[in-house]
Design an enzyme around this catalytic site. Structure first.
Site: not given
Ligand code: PPE
Length: 307
Positions: A159
């Protein structure tokens, strides 16, 4: 979305006033996208504010850093405690938390191995990421013309800040075309994920989500939903899907820390089911809402009380 400021931000071991949390313009991370971050939420519970799946989020920050060969100069325990302190010291009942580790000032160029690693944790109140209306009635999504980067170009498992140029391109394209969110396919045409959420499809009586090999992040909400759905007696599988699988879904929803659980009403203007959130989506959404607030005994181990 505009930020609501809070009082203090944790920076490299201490809490500093919000407006003093500044960095130099020659910070490596600003120029080369060399940072890793997390998005975490804290919720109000009967025992006071609790951070949801905090240890898992901090563990993922470290795995992201490992992929980038970035040594975080704190232990996981120290960052868990620091995150709780940020919620406590800002007197927040519920908030979004943003820990970030990034290469700092002092080195330029593409070999960053001797560059200092800096760490910060900020918190602010953040409402429904994809809008209250979307949470209630479902959002309109569009398959992006941008592809998820291949694991051999930028590994989606990390990430990492630079990776989000891809998500941002897709988001802007979708919004400018009048949609709420984009779905990104892998270079081989499999459904990967959205710009900041994982995808779930319900069809033929089972819930499916793309595997991480299709470029999906190993989402913590994704794992939470897989557990909740199985506990509700729903069969859940990780499966590759192509775009027409989305057009034929009975139900579909997105998951992420910021977005939480958001129903999808249509994909490329093709209605998902009746274009209204379906019963599976609604029951999962409800259970998630209760679990994060400590209202379900089975999932209390996911909460880290701020104290
Ligand atoms: N895919 C991506 C690309 C992603 O960034 C997130 C979280 C997820 C899946 C879901 O992951 P999880 O939060 O562990 O369930 N995206 C984060 C960032 C958003 C932003 O705008 O910055 C979040 O949800 O915190």
């Amino acid at each position: 979305m505009p930020i609501t400021t809070t009082e203090k931000i944790w920076m490299d071991g201490e809490l500093v006033p919000w407006q003093d949390a500044q960095i130099h313009v020659l910070t490596h991370g600003l120029h080369y996208g060399s940072g890793v971050f997390e998005g975490i939420r804290a919720y109000p519970t009967a025992q006071g504010p609790a951070v949801f799946r905090l240890k898992e989020h901090i563990a993922r920050l470290f795995t992201s850093a490992k992929i980038l060969m970035m040594e975080i100069p704190f232990s996981e325990e120290e960052l868990v405690e620091a995150t709780k302190a940020v919620v406590r010291e800002n007197h927040l009942d519920s908030c979004y938390l943003r820990p970030i580790a990034y290469l700092g000032y002092g080195e330029m160029g593409l070999n960053p191995l001797s560059c200092e690693v800096k760490v910060a944790i900020a918190a602010w109140p953040w409402g429904a990421y994809l809008g209250d209306e979307g949470v209630e009635n479902g959002i309109r999504v569009k398959i992006s013309s941008w592809q998820r980067h291949d694991p051999n170009s930028v590994p989606p498992a990390a990430k990492c800040t630079g990776m989000y140029v891809n998500s941002s391109l897709a988001k802007v394209e979708a919004v400018k075309s009048g949609y709420d969110e984009a779905i990104i396919l892998s270079s081989s045409g499999n459904v990967s994920e959205c710009t900041g959420e994982n995808i779930f499809v319900y069809r033929h009586g089972r819930l499916m989500t793309p595997p991480t090999s299709a470029g999906a992040l190993e989402g913590i909400t994704r794992s939470t939903i897989m557990t909740i759905a199985s506990d509700l007696g729903i069969k859940v599988t990780e499966e590759n899907m192509v775009r027409s699988d989305l057009y034929l879904a009975d139900e579909m929803f997105l998951t992420g820390t910021a977005a939480e659980v958001v129903p999808v009403a249509s994909v490329d203007d093709r209605a998902v089911g009746t274009a209204k959130p379906g019963s599976v989506t609604k029951s999962i959404q409800k259970a998630y809402h209760q679990a994060v607030r400590g209202e379900l005994a089975d999932y209390k181990e996911w909460l880290d009380y701020v104290g």
